[in-house]
Scaffold this motif. Structure first.
Motif, PDB file in Angstrom:
ATOM      1  N   ARG A 135      -7.879  -0.378 -11.860  1.00 20.45           N
ATOM      2  CA  ARG A 135      -7.381  -0.946 -10.720  1.00 20.45           C
ATOM      3  C   ARG A 135      -6.696  -2.095 -10.934  1.00 20.45           C
ATOM      4  O   ARG A 135      -5.189  -2.307 -10.464  1.00 20.45           O
ATOM      5  CB  ARG A 135      -8.303  -2.398 -10.078  1.00 20.45           C
TER       6      ARG A 135
ATOM      7  N   LEU B 241       2.883   1.940  -3.155  1.00 19.33           N
ATOM      8  CA  LEU B 241       1.875   1.917  -4.193  1.00 19.33           C
ATOM      9  C   LEU B 241       1.760   3.572  -3.731  1.00 19.33           C
ATOM     10  O   LEU B 241       1.865   4.888  -5.477  1.00 19.33           O
ATOM     11  CB  LEU B 241       0.879   1.139  -4.462  1.00 19.33           C
TER      12      LEU B 241
ATOM     13  N   VAL C  57      -7.110   3.162  -3.364  1.00 26.53           N
ATOM     14  CA  VAL C  57      -5.244   2.408  -2.311  1.00 26.53           C
ATOM     15  C   VAL C  57      -5.115   2.655  -1.002  1.00 26.53           C
ATOM     16  O   VAL C  57      -5.128   1.879  -0.174  1.00 26.53           O
ATOM     17  CB  VAL C  57      -4.308   2.909  -3.139  1.00 26.53           C
TER      18      VAL C  57
ATOM     19  N   LEU D 130      -6.463  -2.291   1.856  1.00 26.66           N
ATOM     20  CA  LEU D 130      -5.720  -3.489   0.657  1.00 26.66           C
ATOM     21  C   LEU D 130      -5.785  -4.708   0.729  1.00 26.66           C
ATOM     22  O   LEU D 130      -4.958  -3.999   2.116  1.00 26.66           O
ATOM     23  CB  LEU D 130      -4.660  -3.261  -0.348  1.00 26.66           C
TER      24      LEU D 130
ATOM     25  N   ILE E   8      -2.554  -0.981 -10.349  1.00 21.44           N
ATOM     26  CA  ILE E   8      -3.091  -1.330  -8.278  1.00 21.44           C
ATOM     27  C   ILE E   8      -2.055  -2.873  -8.752  1.00 21.44           C
ATOM     28  O   ILE E   8      -1.041  -2.821  -8.180  1.00 21.44           O
ATOM     29  CB  ILE E   8      -3.868  -1.639  -7.575  1.00 21.44           C
TER      30      ILE E   8
ATOM     31  N   GLN F 208       0.870  -1.196   0.022  1.00 18.60           N
ATOM     32  CA  GLN F 208      -0.369  -0.008  -0.476  1.00 18.60           C
ATOM     33  C   GLN F 208       1.227   1.054   0.136  1.00 18.60           C
ATOM     34  O   GLN F 208       0.507   2.023  -0.939  1.00 18.60           O
ATOM     35  CB  GLN F 208      -0.945  -0.153   0.926  1.00 18.60           C
TER      36      GLN F 208
END
Ligand code: MSP
Length: 524
Positions: free
Chosen positions: A265, A171, A195, A199, A269, A168
């Motif tokens: 996503r 990112l 995020v 997550l 992500i 997390q």
């Protein structure tokens, strides 16, 4: 060493025939690759098909085929469509390729060895159509998928998990440090918010079906297949040989992953988190486009309103179709497909503004000078205009980098309007009567130079039509010409213009009869 440029499309599911959405992404990737090639880069353009997973297994079964047979058939229809469209991809990857499988298994083993994968049990909902896991709170009241609205399945199965939660902060740091990692940037805030919300770890294996890549043998758990999104996302590196004998990652990271908004996503992500775990660099841009509708309605097979890109391109000319797709809708926004809008673009932008300018040039040069174009005098009479053109050109590159192709074209059309205005102002037919031949020669030289620059800059978007312009203007549309006439603003040498037929004959009415409600185009 030339710069490298690596662009990808999503790999397309083989559960359905191709439609305008697939064509749109692939055409934009083709435009970017061609543009960077013209600028002299070493380009690599990847596309392909996503063939594993429950959805494909079900689609094959319902047609009485094995998933392998079914994938072979549909994958080849995608490939032949791109070939028919003259899409210049460098590699067409299939997730059933052996080298891909080896790379995916290597990634799994690497993440496992690092401690990023653990075994557990997945309990929750699954949308087969989106191949996505959802929690109780994410699905709708009727237990449907929040994205596509279809019914979800309740799963309870042993599964391996990827420690997404551990990524997390990294990112968030990445989004923060890289302003344009997600384009258009407005899409980034959506991802950041998600995020920041926290997550969950991600289930990355399934046991209730078999059509997928098995875990590496070394794990000793043969009933698991790897989750289709981990499998699919890895294509961007397995295409470069990641994990196989011929690994050559010089082209990595990708410059652009082009995707539709529904798969943001996964790309913004999961994919960067997987790459961080594998200690590979992250892509430079994830470029997200919107959704095409048909005459205002969502396209669907059951409504019979799916736009068949091949039919459209064959009827209206591929280049005009390409132009329409990128000119009509700003990248990132949703767009509506309608024949009338396409016809307007063809008749107005292409026919009146571009095609007529070339016709006028050819017509006048033969009428007055036996087709001979002399560039020399044009600087004397048109230095201001030439300067303005170079200024516009100076703005174009950034627009292409930001995938604002509609604005790139709008700017290019400013150049055409400088040309059309110059003719209207100079009134060459009057000048000739006054015996001012040198002025008219300068004008025609100026228009020829202007059109040569436009042909080069438009070439990535309309590769065939611009070749006709190049033929008329006796220039080759390649990196050397681009450098001379576009980047350095040099003038053409004198030449005799070649007569070519009008580029865009006028279209009076839709070429496919519009049924009531405007819905008549069904994919086969
Ligand atoms: N297989 C996955 C992608 C894996 S990439 C590692 C997938 N495939 S897909 O065939 O369903 O969709 C491919 C692309 O088509 C997506 O980018 C999606 O956004 C796009 N489109 C599907 N329908 C569309 C429209 N109606 N309009 C525009 N694009 C649309 O997702």
């Amino acid at each position: 060493m030339p710069e490298k440029f690596y662009v990808t499309t999503p790999i397309y599911y083989v559960n359905d025939v191709s439609h305008i959405g697939h064509a749109y992404t692939t055409i934009i990737a083709d435009i970017l690759a061609r543009y960077h090639e013209l600028k002299g880069a070493h380009t690599f353009f990847l596309t392909g098909t996503d063939e594993h997973g429950q959805k494909i297994e079900q689609a094959a079964r319902s047609r009485g085929k094995t998933p392998a047979e079914y994938s072979d058939t549909i994958s080849s229809t995608f490939r032949s469509l791109w070939d028919h469209f003259g899409i210049r991809y460098d590699r067409f990857i299939r997730t059933t390729d052996e080298s891909h499988k080896v790379g995916v298994q290597k990634a799994f083993a690497t993440m496992l060895a690092k401690g990023d994968i653990y075994k557990g049990e997945y309990t929750g909902h699954y949308c087969v159509s989106c191949e996505t896991f959802f929690t109780e709170t994410q699905i709708t009241k009727d237990h449907n998928c929040p994205d596509c609205g279809k019914e979800t399945q309740l799963l309870k199965e042993e599964s391996y998990f990827f420690r997404l939660s551990a990524y997390q902060d990294r990112l968030l740091t990445w989004y923060d440090a890289n302003e344009k990692c997600i384009l258009p940037t407005s899409r980034k805030s959506e991802v950041v918010r998600f995020v920041e919300g926290g997550l969950d770890d991600l289930s990355i294996s399934r046991t209730s079906f078999t059509w997928g890549i098995p875990l590496p043998v070394s794990v000793g758990d043969p009933k698991h297949v790897i989750y289709v999104w981990l499998d699919a996302l890895m294509n961007y590196v397995t295409a470069l040989g990641y994990g196989s004998q011929s690994e050559n990652m010089d082209l990595w990271p990708a410059d652009y992953h082009l995707i539709g908004k529904d798969i943001l996503r996964f790309h913004a992500i999961f994919w960067p988190a997987f790459l961080m775990s594998l200690e590979l660099p992250l892509p430079k841009h994830i470029a997200v486009h919107g959704w095409w509708t048909r005459d205002g309605a969502k396209m669907s097979k059951s409504k019979g309103n799916v736009v068949d890109p091949k039919k459209m391109a064959d009827l209206y000319h591929l280049d005009s179709f390409r132009y329409f797709l990128v000119r009509e809708v700003p990248f990132g926004q949703d767009g509506d497909f309608g024949q009338r809008a396409l016809i307007d673009r063809i008749n107005n932008d292409l026919g009146n503004d571009l095609g007529n300018l070339l016709n006028r040039l050819i017509g006048m040069s033969y009428k007055y000078f036996d087709g001979v174009i002399v560039s020399g005098q044009c600087e004397k009479y048109y230095s201001e205009e030439l300067k303005r053109i170079q200024t516009v050109i100076g703005e174009l590159d950034q627009l292409m980098v930001d995938i604002q192709i509609n604005r790139y074209l709008e700017y290019l059309w400013r150049i055409l309007s400088i040309g059309n205005k110059a003719i209207d102002t100079a009134k060459p037919w009057v000048r000739m009567k006054e015996g001012k031949e040198a002025e008219v020669q300068a004008l025609l030289g100026f228009i020829a130079n202007l059109l040569a620059k436009v042909a080069l800059l438009l070439h990535p978007i309309m590769p065939e039509i611009t070749l006709k312009m190049g033929r008329a203007l006796k220039i080759t549309l390649d990196a050397a010409s681009f450098k001379s006439y576009v980047t350095e603003g040099q003038l053409l040498a004198d030449f005799t213009i070649e007569k070519v037929p009008p580029l865009f004959p006028k279209i009076e009415a839709p070429l496919i009869a519009e049924a009531s409600g405007g819905i008549s185009i069904a994919a086969p």
